[in-house]
Enzyme design. Structure first.
Site, PDB file in Angstrom:
ATOM      1  N   ARG A  29       0.816  -1.230   0.000  1.00 48.79           N
ATOM      2  CA  ARG A  29       0.000   0.000   0.000  1.00 48.79           C
ATOM      3  C   ARG A  29       0.852   1.284   0.000  1.00 48.79           C
ATOM      4  NH1 ARG A  29      -3.188  -3.656  -0.461  1.00 48.79           N
ATOM      5  NH2 ARG A  29      -5.283  -3.812   0.450  1.00 48.79           N
TER       6      ARG A  29
ATOM      7  N   CYS B 142     -11.072   0.314   2.897  1.00 48.01           N
ATOM      8  CA  CYS B 142     -10.572   0.029   4.250  1.00 48.01           C
ATOM      9  C   CYS B 142      -9.990   1.281   4.882  1.00 48.01           C
ATOM     10  CB  CYS B 142      -9.497  -1.061   4.209  1.00 48.01           C
ATOM     11  SG  CYS B 142     -10.197  -2.704   4.030  1.00 48.01           S
TER      12      CYS B 142
ATOM     13  N   GLU C 269      -5.234   4.140   6.228  1.00 47.72           N
ATOM     14  CA  GLU C 269      -5.104   3.941   4.778  1.00 47.72           C
ATOM     15  C   GLU C 269      -5.803   5.092   4.037  1.00 47.72           C
ATOM     16  OE1 GLU C 269      -5.471  -0.033   3.073  1.00 47.72           O
ATOM     17  OE2 GLU C 269      -6.593   0.824   1.410  1.00 47.72           O
TER      18      GLU C 269
END
Ligand code: FAD
Ligand code: EPU
Length: 283
Positions: A160, A207, A278
């Protein structure tokens, strides 16, 4: 340039009015970058303040939304082919459909991610089945310092995270693709889709937190930790921690950014493991 509420451009459906500059070529992009700016992709990872943001918000259109999948014979190998340039503003779902039809593999693990290619690359979006960097040959990045072409080997990318500095704009990419068949690519997409069955269908930015790593190096589930803290279904205003999956915050209709911030603070106060966000919070 137009003034628009960013709620129109975000999957969460939250965000106040901003100056939106849609640019179609490098000259327009250079002009838009002459004052403080932010770059907007598919808006699928953003929680934008109810007051909006003071900076110019740049959207990629025109040549940055074009797709050239013609293999470049000078850059491929026997097993891998390299596409022409694909714009950073190209929606990822449509791109993946085209790749599947051609039987080109490597990016199918990112199926179901409602990003633009540039946004997916910027945060190396992915699933358990693959991530954006699996299918990249090289990238063009524009920043106030100029334009450069880099390869994944030039970047400190990880889970990520592309390692590309904020507001350095991924304008286009060449894809590094394997030659497979439409059926085989579809089968991998079906497996990745299946893993999403438990995710909520409401408006959301995906998320909220990255999955943390335990001191022993094991990847933990942020959703599981939030669930174990008993927070599924917790609600502030019209934002809620999804009953289906605790790492998703959903907009039940008319939620504000302040509602979402309050839920993020609640999660952090109840979960003892340190969680890294995130979502991108604007501002
Ligand atoms: P935006 O949300 O518009 O922006 C996010 C960040 O990227 C911002 O900092 C922005 O400035 C930057 N950015 C955008 N475009 C560019 C560009 N061209 N150049 C440089 N920086 C740029 N994510 C996953 O990783 N895996 C998943 O499985 C997943 N599932 C999701 C499911 C749903 C239903 C939703 C709504 C989201 C999901 N997400 C998932 C989150 C989101 O799709 C990803 O984070 C995606 O990469 C965001 O891309 P975007 O183009 O929408 O970027
Ligand atoms: N779980 C719970 N309770 C919950 C949610 C999950 O107990 O509320 C448990 C599940 O039962 C499962 C485990 O946690 O045993 C893992 O859950 P899941 O399979 O849903 O995967 P995840 O780690 O929560 C990750 C990505 C998703 C991606 C899916 C599918 C992160 C932060 N999340 O979710 O990515 O779609 O795998 O590949 O890495 C995103 O990043 O925005 C995103 C949606």
């Amino acid at each position: 340039m137009q003034r628009s509420p960013l709620s129109r451009f975000t999957t969460l459906g939250v965000g106040g009015e901003c100056e939106v500059w849609t640019v179609g070529d490098h000259a327009q992009l250079a002009e838009a970058m002459e004052a403080p700016y932010r770059i907007l992709g598919g808006g699928s990872n953003l929680v934008v303040a109810d007051e909006g943001v003071p900076e110019r918000v740049i959207r990629l259109g025109g040549e940055f939304a074009e797709t050239d999948l013609t293999p470049n014979p000078h850059l491929g190998t026997d097993e891998l082919l390299v596409s022409g340039w694909v714009g950073g503003g190209v929606p990822l779902p449509g791109l993946l459909r085209k790749l599947q039809r051609l039987g080109y593999s490597n990016l199918e693990g990112t199926v179901g991610i409602p990003a633009q290619l540039g946004g997916a690359i910027w945060m190396n979006a992915g699933t358990r089945f693959g991530e954006a960097f699996d299918g990249l040959h090289s990238l063009e990045i524009v920043s106030p310092q100029g334009t450069r072409v880099v390869t994944p080997a030039d970047l400190p990318w990880s889970y990520r995270d592309s390692g590309i500095p904020r507001n350095h704009i991924v304008t286009r990419a060449r894809l590094k693709l394997g030659c497979s068949t439409p059926e085989a690519v579809q089968a991998k997409m079906d497996a990745a889709d299946l893993a999403r069955k438990g995710q909520p269908k409401n408006r959301t930015p995906g998320c909220a937190f990255k999955n943390p790593t335990s001191p022993g190096g094991e990847r933990l589930g942020a959703g599981k930790l939030i669930d174990e803290a008993g927070l599924k279904g917790a609600r502030v205003g019209n934002a809620m921690i999804a009953p289906e999956h605790a790492n998703f915050i959903v907009n039940l209709g008319g939620a504000s950014a302040a509602d979402v911030h309050a839920l993020l603070a609640l999660i952090r106060s109840k979960v003892s493991t340190e969680l890294e966000l995130e979502y991108e919070l604007w501002p």
